[in-house]
Scaffold this motif. Structure first.
Motif, PDB file in Angstrom:
ATOM      1  N   ASN A  99      26.923  25.342 -41.098  1.00  0.00           N
ATOM      2  CA  ASN A  99      26.121  24.117 -40.931  1.00  0.00           C
ATOM      3  C   ASN A  99      26.946  22.882 -41.261  1.00  0.00           C
ATOM      4  OD1 ASN A  99      23.788  25.330 -40.116  1.00  0.00           O
ATOM      5  ND2 ASN A  99      22.728  25.177 -42.077  1.00  0.00           N
ATOM      6  N   ALA A 100      27.672  22.953 -42.379  1.00  0.00           N
ATOM      7  CA  ALA A 100      28.457  21.793 -42.806  1.00  0.00           C
ATOM      8  C   ALA A 100      29.458  21.413 -41.714  1.00  0.00           C
ATOM      9  CB  ALA A 100      29.166  22.094 -44.122  1.00  0.00           C
TER      10      ALA A 100
ATOM     11  N   PHE B 282      27.377  20.081 -38.459  1.00  0.00           N
ATOM     12  CA  PHE B 282      26.692  18.777 -38.489  1.00  0.00           C
ATOM     13  C   PHE B 282      27.568  17.628 -38.998  1.00  0.00           C
ATOM     14  CE2 PHE B 282      23.364  22.064 -38.728  1.00  0.00           C
ATOM     15  CZ  PHE B 282      22.683  21.757 -37.554  1.00  0.00           C
TER      16      PHE B 282
ATOM     17  N   ASP C 225      29.353  18.425 -47.935  1.00  0.00           N
ATOM     18  CA  ASP C 225      29.957  17.863 -46.710  1.00  0.00           C
ATOM     19  C   ASP C 225      29.886  16.343 -46.683  1.00  0.00           C
ATOM     20  OD1 ASP C 225      27.488  16.923 -45.542  1.00  0.00           O
ATOM     21  OD2 ASP C 225      27.023  18.982 -44.942  1.00  0.00           O
TER      22      ASP C 225
ATOM     23  N   PRO D  84      26.025  13.521 -41.906  1.00  0.00           N
ATOM     24  CA  PRO D  84      25.055  12.418 -41.823  1.00  0.00           C
ATOM     25  C   PRO D  84      23.981  12.443 -42.923  1.00  0.00           C
ATOM     26  CG  PRO D  84      24.550  14.108 -40.217  1.00  0.00           C
ATOM     27  CD  PRO D  84      25.830  14.530 -40.853  1.00  0.00           C
ATOM     28  N   GLY D  85      23.867  13.560 -43.654  1.00  0.00           N
ATOM     29  CA  GLY D  85      22.794  13.657 -44.656  1.00  0.00           C
ATOM     30  C   GLY D  85      21.471  14.002 -43.992  1.00  0.00           C
ATOM     31  N   ILE D  86      20.505  14.384 -44.817  1.00  0.00           N
ATOM     32  CA  ILE D  86      19.211  14.816 -44.266  1.00  0.00           C
ATOM     33  C   ILE D  86      18.125  13.824 -44.691  1.00  0.00           C
ATOM     34  CG2 ILE D  86      17.489  16.672 -44.313  1.00  0.00           C
ATOM     35  CD1 ILE D  86      20.246  18.295 -45.211  1.00  0.00           C
TER      36      ILE D  86
ATOM     37  N   LYS E 265      14.414  22.800 -36.472  1.00  0.00           N
ATOM     38  CA  LYS E 265      15.594  21.987 -36.227  1.00  0.00           C
ATOM     39  C   LYS E 265      15.207  20.556 -36.567  1.00  0.00           C
ATOM     40  CE  LYS E 265      16.074  23.979 -31.973  1.00  0.00           C
ATOM     41  NZ  LYS E 265      16.653  24.047 -30.631  1.00  0.00           N
TER      42      LYS E 265
ATOM     43  N   VAL F  84      18.864  15.773 -37.338  1.00  0.00           N
ATOM     44  CA  VAL F  84      20.337  15.821 -37.367  1.00  0.00           C
ATOM     45  C   VAL F  84      20.818  16.836 -36.329  1.00  0.00           C
ATOM     46  CG1 VAL F  84      22.364  16.284 -38.789  1.00  0.00           C
ATOM     47  CG2 VAL F  84      20.320  15.306 -39.837  1.00  0.00           C
TER      48      VAL F  84
ATOM     49  N   SER G 169      22.068  25.535 -31.847  1.00  0.00           N
ATOM     50  CA  SER G 169      21.176  25.335 -32.996  1.00  0.00           C
ATOM     51  C   SER G 169      19.847  26.018 -32.720  1.00  0.00           C
ATOM     52  CB  SER G 169      20.971  23.827 -33.199  1.00  0.00           C
ATOM     53  OG  SER G 169      19.914  23.593 -34.091  1.00  0.00           O
TER      54      SER G 169
ATOM     55  N   GLY H 189      19.017  29.709 -39.326  1.00  0.00           N
ATOM     56  CA  GLY H 189      20.022  29.994 -40.363  1.00  0.00           C
ATOM     57  C   GLY H 189      19.518  29.812 -41.785  1.00  0.00           C
ATOM     58  N   LEU H 190      18.948  28.626 -42.087  1.00  0.00           N
ATOM     59  CA  LEU H 190      18.547  28.356 -43.473  1.00  0.00           C
ATOM     60  C   LEU H 190      17.337  29.187 -43.894  1.00  0.00           C
ATOM     61  CD1 LEU H 190      19.171  24.503 -43.762  1.00  0.00           C
ATOM     62  CD2 LEU H 190      20.484  26.356 -44.797  1.00  0.00           C
ATOM     63  N   ALA H 191      16.491  29.565 -42.917  1.00  0.00           N
ATOM     64  CA  ALA H 191      15.345  30.438 -43.259  1.00  0.00           C
ATOM     65  C   ALA H 191      15.875  31.788 -43.733  1.00  0.00           C
ATOM     66  CB  ALA H 191      14.440  30.618 -42.045  1.00  0.00           C
TER      67      ALA H 191
HETATM   68  N1  LIG Z   1      24.814  20.273 -43.786  1.00  0.00           N
HETATM   69  C1  LIG Z   1      23.849  19.713 -43.055  1.00  0.00           C
HETATM   70  N2  LIG Z   1      23.844  18.389 -42.782  1.00  0.00           N
HETATM   71  C2  LIG Z   1      22.848  17.817 -42.067  1.00  0.00           C
HETATM   72  N3  LIG Z   1      21.815  18.486 -41.525  1.00  0.00           N
HETATM   73  C3  LIG Z   1      21.750  19.800 -41.751  1.00  0.00           C
HETATM   74  C4  LIG Z   1      22.745  20.498 -42.512  1.00  0.00           C
HETATM   75  N4  LIG Z   1      22.419  21.795 -42.564  1.00  0.00           N
HETATM   76  C5  LIG Z   1      21.257  21.923 -41.869  1.00  0.00           C
HETATM   77  N5  LIG Z   1      20.868  20.730 -41.371  1.00  0.00           N
HETATM   78  C6  LIG Z   1      19.623  20.465 -40.575  1.00  0.00           C
HETATM   79  O1  LIG Z   1      18.716  21.524 -40.795  1.00  0.00           O
HETATM   80  C7  LIG Z   1      18.376  22.184 -39.585  1.00  0.00           C
HETATM   81  C8  LIG Z   1      18.159  23.653 -39.845  1.00  0.00           C
HETATM   82  O2  LIG Z   1      19.365  24.322 -40.154  1.00  0.00           O
HETATM   83  P1  LIG Z   1      19.509  25.859 -39.805  1.00  0.00           P
HETATM   84  O3  LIG Z   1      18.294  26.553 -40.280  1.00  0.00           O
HETATM   85  O4  LIG Z   1      20.812  26.342 -40.340  1.00  0.00           O
HETATM   86  O5  LIG Z   1      19.466  25.910 -38.230  1.00  0.00           O
HETATM   87  P2  LIG Z   1      20.584  25.606 -37.129  1.00  0.00           P
HETATM   88  O6  LIG Z   1      21.923  25.596 -37.799  1.00  0.00           O
HETATM   89  O7  LIG Z   1      20.447  26.719 -36.154  1.00  0.00           O
HETATM   90  O8  LIG Z   1      20.196  24.291 -36.519  1.00  0.00           O
HETATM   91  C9  LIG Z   1      19.530  21.875 -38.647  1.00  0.00           C
HETATM   92  O9  LIG Z   1      19.105  21.934 -37.290  1.00  0.00           O
HETATM   93  C10 LIG Z   1      19.918  20.465 -39.076  1.00  0.00           C
HETATM   94  O10 LIG Z   1      19.085  19.513 -38.434  1.00  0.00           O
END
Ligand SMILES: Nc1ncnc2c1ncn2[C@@H]1O[C@H](COP(=O)(O)OP(=O)(O)O)[C@@H](O)[C@H]1O
Ligand SMILES: [Mg+2]
Length: 404
Positions: free
Chosen positions: A290-291, A294, A318, A321-323, A337, A340, A348, A352-354
């Motif tokens: 992810n880092a 994005f 990283d 852009p930040g969240i 999603k 960002v 995407s 992943g994060l789930a």
């Molecule tokens: N390091 C990051 N910096 C900025 N936004 C992030 C970062 N990691 C995750 N995100 C945001 O969170 C969302 C979900 O991440 P993730 O579950 O890993 O799905 P994916 O990588 O498939 O988009 C991403 O689509 C993105 O918008």
């Protein structure tokens, strides 16, 4: 409730008292019927429908007030009963109330007022009790409806996971073949290729690779959700696993001009702990992936390992852009999603994060996110130094356990 709608049964062996009580109640707007003793009252009660209140003397021949109460209550009827006596004995009042009377009145000079007040009070209380009972019944009904639909939803969710698992599993093999065969062709094992052929084969290869990782994510979700994730727990060095993942991710990062830095604590600070190396590698790959995905080209990433209290802390920091704060609650949801977007056209899915969260939860660990819009994000996960999970054991974990 309007008093004229209520039929009152007045029970007294003294006809003078009976008439007086009937008259008082009549002035209060009640519809009155009378009986001369308990036995007479019982038969009248069963013969005449709609009696909503019984007002009875205590001492009467044949069947006294107490016996009348017990008989009425014995029939499980909850009609309110007011008892009247001529003597002011507290023990009689207690006995009447204990046997199921709703109120107790003295036949004295205030009877005109006390009788109407008591009748109104007792009827109001009874009405509220009825309403309450009805509400409880409605609530119980709604509860059982909810339980039923909850059960149906759980069954549908299990079916969805099963379907997802079967579909993803059956897609994996053909996709692996397409990816592998296109790779062989690109390597020109079967003769030279034109530039155009090579270009198309490369598209086939990268697309099948992307599809394969999506299918793997879907399989992971289905496995974890259906409670079939097995952790293969063994004591390992977290530092070694991180170093290996940094090596694996460096190629992708370099392709995007992103540099990977690390600051990893040694075994003195973070000793070997129990975890599933394959699954924790997956967590690190997701966070580092992810880092890289994005962040803008030219930025750098810092991966660190440190001890924090009684846990090992792994952070991926990283310069992306930040969240946005309002989107953070959605980060770990499935298929979430956010605004960002990948900076290099990467794939995407929002899975992943789930998956990361579920794996970390299974290790009884936790996650944290610090992020500043415009200057970057830090995703950290914590693994307890003493996790309580069994060494070399297989831990089964899932958000929902279905029949296995
Ligand atoms: N390091 C990051 N910096 C900025 N936004 C992030 C970062 N990691 C995750 N995100 C945001 O969170 C969302 C979900 O991440 P993730 O579950 O890993 O799905 P994916 O990588 O498939 O988009 C991403 O689509 C993105 O918008
Ligand atoms: Mg991701």
């Amino acid at each position: 409730m309007v008093s004229s709608e209520v039929k009152v049964l007045v029970v007294d062996d003294d006809s003078f008292v009976r008439d007086m009580l009937a008259m008082i109640l009549g002035t209060g707007g009640y519809d009155v019927t009378t009986a001369g003793n308990g036995a007479d009252a019982l038969s009248r009660y069963s013969r005449e429908p709609g009696i909503g209140l019984v007002i009875s003397d205590m001492n009467m021949p044949e069947m006294n007030g107490l016996e009348l109460i017990r008989n009425l209550r014995g029939a499980e009827d909850d009609v309110p009963i007011v008892i009247l006596t001529g003597n002011n004995e507290i023990s009689v009042a207690v006995e009447a109330l204990n046997s199921g009377a709703s109120d107790y009145l003295l036949k004295d000079e205030n009877i005109q007022d006390t009788l109407l007040l008591s009748a109104a009070k007792v009827l109001e209380k009874h009405h509220l009790k009825r309403q309450n009972l009805q509400l409880m019944r409605d609530l119980a009904l709604k509860n059982s409806e909810l339980e039923k639909s909850n059960g149906e939803l759980l069954a549908l969710n299990a079916l969805k996971n099963k379907f997802l698992g079967i579909a993803a599993h059956d897609l994996r093999n053909p996709l692996t073949s397409i990816r592998g065969l296109s790779e062989i062709l690109i390597g020109e094992t079967f003769g030279p290729l034109t530039e155009e052929q090579k270009e198309y084969l490369t598209i086939i290869n990268t697309t099948s690779d992307e599809m394969l990782s999506l299918v793997n994510d879907l399989l992971d979700v289905s496995v974890i959700e259906s409670g079939k994730l097995e952790l293969l727990i063994a004591p390992r060095s977290l530092k070694e696993v991180i170093e290996e993942r940094i090596r694996m991710n460096t190629v992708v990062a370099e392709r995007k001009g992103i540099s990977l830095q690390s600051g990893l604590a040694g075994p003195d600070e973070v000793p070997d702990i129990l975890f599933d190396a394959h699954r924790i590698a997956q967590v690190i790959d997701n966070l580092v992936g992810n880092a890289i995905k994005f962040s803008p080209p030219g930025s750098s990433l810092l991966i660190s390992l440190a001890r924090e209290g009684n846990a090992a802390k792994v952070s991926v920091c990283d310069e992306g852009p930040g969240i946005p704060p309002e989107e953070r609650s959605k980060l770990f949801g499935e298929f979430q999603k956010l605004s960002v977007q990948p900076t290099g056209g990467e794939r995407s899915t929002g899975l992943g994060l789930a998956i990361v969260k579920k794996i970390v939860d299974a290790h009884r660990g936790s996650l944290s996110v610090e992020s500043q819009v415009g200057s970057g994000s830090t995703f950290s996960f914590f693994l307890p130094l003493d996790s309580g999970v069994e060494e070399c054991g297989r831990e089964q974990f899932g958000t929902h356990q279905e029949g296995k």
